[in-house]
Design a protein around this motif. Sequence first.
Motif, PDB file in Angstrom:
ATOM      1  N   ALA A  94       0.822  -1.219   0.000  1.00  0.00           N
ATOM      2  CA  ALA A  94       0.000   0.000   0.000  1.00  0.00           C
ATOM      3  C   ALA A  94       0.856   1.270   0.000  1.00  0.00           C
ATOM      4  CB  ALA A  94      -0.935  -0.003   1.207  1.00  0.00           C
ATOM      5  N   GLU A  95       2.068   1.177   0.529  1.00  0.00           N
ATOM      6  CA  GLU A  95       2.971   2.332   0.517  1.00  0.00           C
ATOM      7  C   GLU A  95       3.420   2.682  -0.894  1.00  0.00           C
ATOM      8  OE1 GLU A  95       6.266   1.641   3.053  1.00  0.00           O
ATOM      9  OE2 GLU A  95       5.101   1.679   4.920  1.00  0.00           O
ATOM     10  N   ARG A  96       3.523   1.665  -1.759  1.00  0.00           N
ATOM     11  CA  ARG A  96       4.049   1.878  -3.113  1.00  0.00           C
ATOM     12  C   ARG A  96       2.967   2.122  -4.153  1.00  0.00           C
ATOM     13  NH1 ARG A  96       6.104  -2.000  -5.603  1.00  0.00           N
ATOM     14  NH2 ARG A  96       5.532  -3.809  -4.360  1.00  0.00           N
ATOM     15  N   LEU A  97       1.774   1.567  -3.923  1.00  0.00           N
ATOM     16  CA  LEU A  97       0.736   1.603  -4.949  1.00  0.00           C
ATOM     17  C   LEU A  97      -0.526   2.252  -4.430  1.00  0.00           C
ATOM     18  CD1 LEU A  97       1.111  -2.096  -6.216  1.00  0.00           C
ATOM     19  CD2 LEU A  97       2.202  -0.056  -7.177  1.00  0.00           C
ATOM     20  N   ASP A  98      -1.283   2.817  -5.338  1.00  0.00           N
ATOM     21  CA  ASP A  98      -2.573   3.424  -5.001  1.00  0.00           C
ATOM     22  C   ASP A  98      -3.643   2.332  -5.042  1.00  0.00           C
ATOM     23  OD1 ASP A  98      -4.665   5.118  -4.482  1.00  0.00           O
ATOM     24  OD2 ASP A  98      -4.766   5.932  -6.520  1.00  0.00           O
ATOM     25  N   ILE A  99      -3.639   1.505  -4.003  1.00  0.00           N
ATOM     26  CA  ILE A  99      -4.587   0.394  -3.929  1.00  0.00           C
ATOM     27  C   ILE A  99      -5.144   0.310  -2.516  1.00  0.00           C
ATOM     28  CG2 ILE A  99      -3.399  -0.955  -5.721  1.00  0.00           C
ATOM     29  CD1 ILE A  99      -2.228  -2.656  -3.430  1.00  0.00           C
ATOM     30  N   ARG A 100      -6.192  -0.506  -2.365  1.00  0.00           N
ATOM     31  CA  ARG A 100      -6.764  -0.771  -1.059  1.00  0.00           C
ATOM     32  C   ARG A 100      -6.344  -2.169  -0.633  1.00  0.00           C
ATOM     33  NH1 ARG A 100     -12.241  -2.708   0.223  1.00  0.00           N
ATOM     34  NH2 ARG A 100     -12.690  -2.228   2.400  1.00  0.00           N
ATOM     35  N   THR A 101      -6.123  -2.395   0.651  1.00  0.00           N
ATOM     36  CA  THR A 101      -5.721  -3.709   1.144  1.00  0.00           C
ATOM     37  C   THR A 101      -6.626  -4.131   2.299  1.00  0.00           C
ATOM     38  OG1 THR A 101      -4.108  -2.806   2.706  1.00  0.00           O
ATOM     39  CG2 THR A 101      -3.318  -3.314   0.489  1.00  0.00           C
ATOM     40  N   VAL A 102      -6.821  -5.438   2.408  1.00  0.00           N
ATOM     41  CA  VAL A 102      -7.605  -6.016   3.504  1.00  0.00           C
ATOM     42  C   VAL A 102      -6.852  -7.235   4.024  1.00  0.00           C
ATOM     43  CG1 VAL A 102      -9.750  -7.175   4.151  1.00  0.00           C
ATOM     44  CG2 VAL A 102      -9.814  -5.210   2.597  1.00  0.00           C
ATOM     45  N   ALA A 103      -6.610  -7.278   5.319  1.00  0.00           N
ATOM     46  CA  ALA A 103      -5.922  -8.410   5.941  1.00  0.00           C
ATOM     47  C   ALA A 103      -6.947  -9.440   6.397  1.00  0.00           C
ATOM     48  CB  ALA A 103      -5.089  -7.946   7.126  1.00  0.00           C
ATOM     49  N   GLY A 104      -6.728 -10.694   6.001  1.00  0.00           N
ATOM     50  CA  GLY A 104      -7.649 -11.741   6.414  1.00  0.00           C
ATOM     51  C   GLY A 104      -7.549 -12.947   5.507  1.00  0.00           C
ATOM     52  N   ASN A 105      -8.322 -13.986   5.843  1.00  0.00           N
ATOM     53  CA  ASN A 105      -8.344 -15.221   5.067  1.00  0.00           C
ATOM     54  C   ASN A 105      -9.186 -15.025   3.809  1.00  0.00           C
ATOM     55  OD1 ASN A 105      -9.025 -17.893   4.091  1.00  0.00           O
ATOM     56  ND2 ASN A 105      -8.261 -18.683   6.028  1.00  0.00           N
ATOM     57  N   ALA A 106      -8.559 -15.244   2.650  1.00  0.00           N
ATOM     58  CA  ALA A 106      -9.220 -14.936   1.377  1.00  0.00           C
ATOM     59  C   ALA A 106     -10.379 -15.866   1.054  1.00  0.00           C
ATOM     60  CB  ALA A 106      -8.192 -14.991   0.242  1.00  0.00           C
ATOM     61  N   SER A 107     -10.549 -16.947   1.798  1.00  0.00           N
ATOM     62  CA  SER A 107     -11.672 -17.851   1.536  1.00  0.00           C
ATOM     63  C   SER A 107     -12.861 -17.593   2.451  1.00  0.00           C
ATOM     64  CB  SER A 107     -11.217 -19.309   1.685  1.00  0.00           C
ATOM     65  OG  SER A 107     -10.825 -19.581   3.020  1.00  0.00           O
ATOM     66  N   HIS A 108     -12.764 -16.604   3.328  1.00  0.00           N
ATOM     67  CA  HIS A 108     -13.860 -16.299   4.249  1.00  0.00           C
ATOM     68  C   HIS A 108     -14.802 -15.278   3.625  1.00  0.00           C
ATOM     69  CE1 HIS A 108     -11.504 -17.602   8.118  1.00  0.00           C
ATOM     70  NE2 HIS A 108     -11.705 -18.579   7.265  1.00  0.00           N
ATOM     71  N   PRO A 109     -16.090 -15.556   3.531  1.00  0.00           N
ATOM     72  CA  PRO A 109     -17.042 -14.597   2.938  1.00  0.00           C
ATOM     73  C   PRO A 109     -17.015 -13.232   3.610  1.00  0.00           C
ATOM     74  CG  PRO A 109     -18.057 -16.756   3.190  1.00  0.00           C
ATOM     75  CD  PRO A 109     -16.731 -16.839   3.872  1.00  0.00           C
ATOM     76  N   SER A 110     -16.814 -13.198   4.930  1.00  0.00           N
ATOM     77  CA  SER A 110     -16.797 -11.909   5.624  1.00  0.00           C
ATOM     78  C   SER A 110     -15.616 -11.055   5.175  1.00  0.00           C
ATOM     79  CB  SER A 110     -16.742 -12.126   7.136  1.00  0.00           C
ATOM     80  OG  SER A 110     -15.575 -12.860   7.497  1.00  0.00           O
ATOM     81  N   VAL A 111     -14.479 -11.684   4.967  1.00  0.00           N
ATOM     82  CA  VAL A 111     -13.294 -10.951   4.499  1.00  0.00           C
ATOM     83  C   VAL A 111     -13.510 -10.468   3.066  1.00  0.00           C
ATOM     84  CG1 VAL A 111     -10.831 -11.154   3.975  1.00  0.00           C
ATOM     85  CG2 VAL A 111     -11.756 -12.199   6.050  1.00  0.00           C
ATOM     86  N   LEU A 112     -14.076 -11.328   2.235  1.00  0.00           N
ATOM     87  CA  LEU A 112     -14.341 -10.941   0.843  1.00  0.00           C
ATOM     88  C   LEU A 112     -15.348  -9.801   0.777  1.00  0.00           C
ATOM     89  CD1 LEU A 112     -14.547 -14.502  -0.779  1.00  0.00           C
ATOM     90  CD2 LEU A 112     -12.660 -12.862  -0.922  1.00  0.00           C
ATOM     91  N   ARG A 113     -16.319  -9.845   1.654  1.00  0.00           N
ATOM     92  CA  ARG A 113     -17.321  -8.759   1.672  1.00  0.00           C
ATOM     93  C   ARG A 113     -16.668  -7.448   2.108  1.00  0.00           C
ATOM     94  NH1 ARG A 113     -20.781 -11.296   4.293  1.00  0.00           N
ATOM     95  NH2 ARG A 113     -22.216 -11.887   2.624  1.00  0.00           N
TER      96      ARG A 113
END
Length: 475
Positions: free
Chosen positions: A40-59
């Motif tokens: 995130a320091e290098r790119l203009d993007i959004r990040t989310v920390a969590g397990n990528a297979s969890h619906p709550s994280v994906l939401r």
Amino acid sequence: MRILILGAGQVGTSLAEALASEANDITVVDQDAQALALLAERLDIRTVAGNASHPSVLREAGIDDADLLVAVTQSDQTNLVACKIARSLFRVPTRIARLRSADYLDPAILANDNFAVDHAICPEQEVTDYIAKMIEFPEALQVVEFAGGRVVLVGLRAGADGLLAGKPIRTLREHLPAGVDARIAAIFRNHRQIEPDGNTVVAPGDEVFLLAASGQIRRVLLELRKAPAPARRVLIAGGGNIGARVAERLERDYSVKLIERNRGRAAAIAMQLSRTLVLSGDATDENLLTQENIDETDVFLALTNDDEDNIMAASLAKRLGCRRVLALINRRAYADMVQGGPIDIALSPAQVSIGTLLTHVRRGDVARVHRLRRGAAEALELIAHGDAQTSQAVGRRIDQLPKIGGARIAAIVRRAELGVLMPQVGVLREAYPERVIIPHHDTVIESGDRVIVFCTHKRQVKEVERLFQVAAGFL
């Protein structure tokens, strides 16, 4: 485009870097919060920390509005589950998964009724195929294919012994036999791009990208440098996923040895491979390399999981007399530093596989994308659609197209209008052969053409995509 990337490893990071600068809305999900913070320091993007297979994280990552999900975590299972959830719960239109195990590549498993994967990629297999092609062309810095292998683009250093040495490019056609044609798509001299024309003289040491039909490319390469002796003996350092795949691919056509540090892993590979000589040892051991006649080896491949080990082993092999060395290097700074010095080819796995991902992201009907010069340049295969009213390209001569500085139409693959009867499995069937056209200023682009465009800088890609997009309402 709203794109959700699952996994902040080498592939996910490289994809985020490639797409963030193209006006896409990018979100990256990973369990490693520190890796996300650095990204995130290098790119203009959004990040989310969590397990990528969890619906709550994906939401939380915004999957409800995503146009594309790219699951490239280290876990096949996580990638498959994420694609299934993305379709079943959130109706994401397009889903791509990285799958390392061949067991999951069954179309029935990937179908919408099961894991709902639209496109599956296997970076390890793509790297294996790429390395095999590099050994087939030992003089090349880079080799990529288009139109199902009908067209080959080769990047190489021009030599003083080439037939074109000291002569202008326009004499190329005078040297080639009747029916053979080619295109010099780009020239880079001292890392600076030179726009080639008929009067350009290729100097020794220039990095030249040359394109021709696959059946003609070897003859054409003689224009730039004398053909080296074909490779016969290959020594591989590293028996991991990629090293074992490469050995299995090459052992049918070459004399292959493989060095693996872990004795148990070496024993397992020896059982898996039929013709490869597997050795247990350290590829940075000078005595071992000498015992295995490294000075008589044609190609040394450093394919361990450690960049530093690969650099050391490849540099040592070169110093001991190996004709050509290739090292797998993930860190871009390392690759830029060593290639052309002690190491002939510094290969980034992420840069090889990212082309397949970009093929599914690019706008318009893009059939193939290849990153060149470690991501600085790009070559695209686009399929032309429409007519003169709905397309800026179809029905127009090359010299009538809008000028895009640094972008060059290098070849066209055109399907025959009339079918011919050809034997297939003992039966005559109608087929429509394709021919490779090296276009000139008066060549007219037709609907259905596969057009190969070389972009010397990736910023030109968007303009090229727009050129081949059809007007709204075209069916």
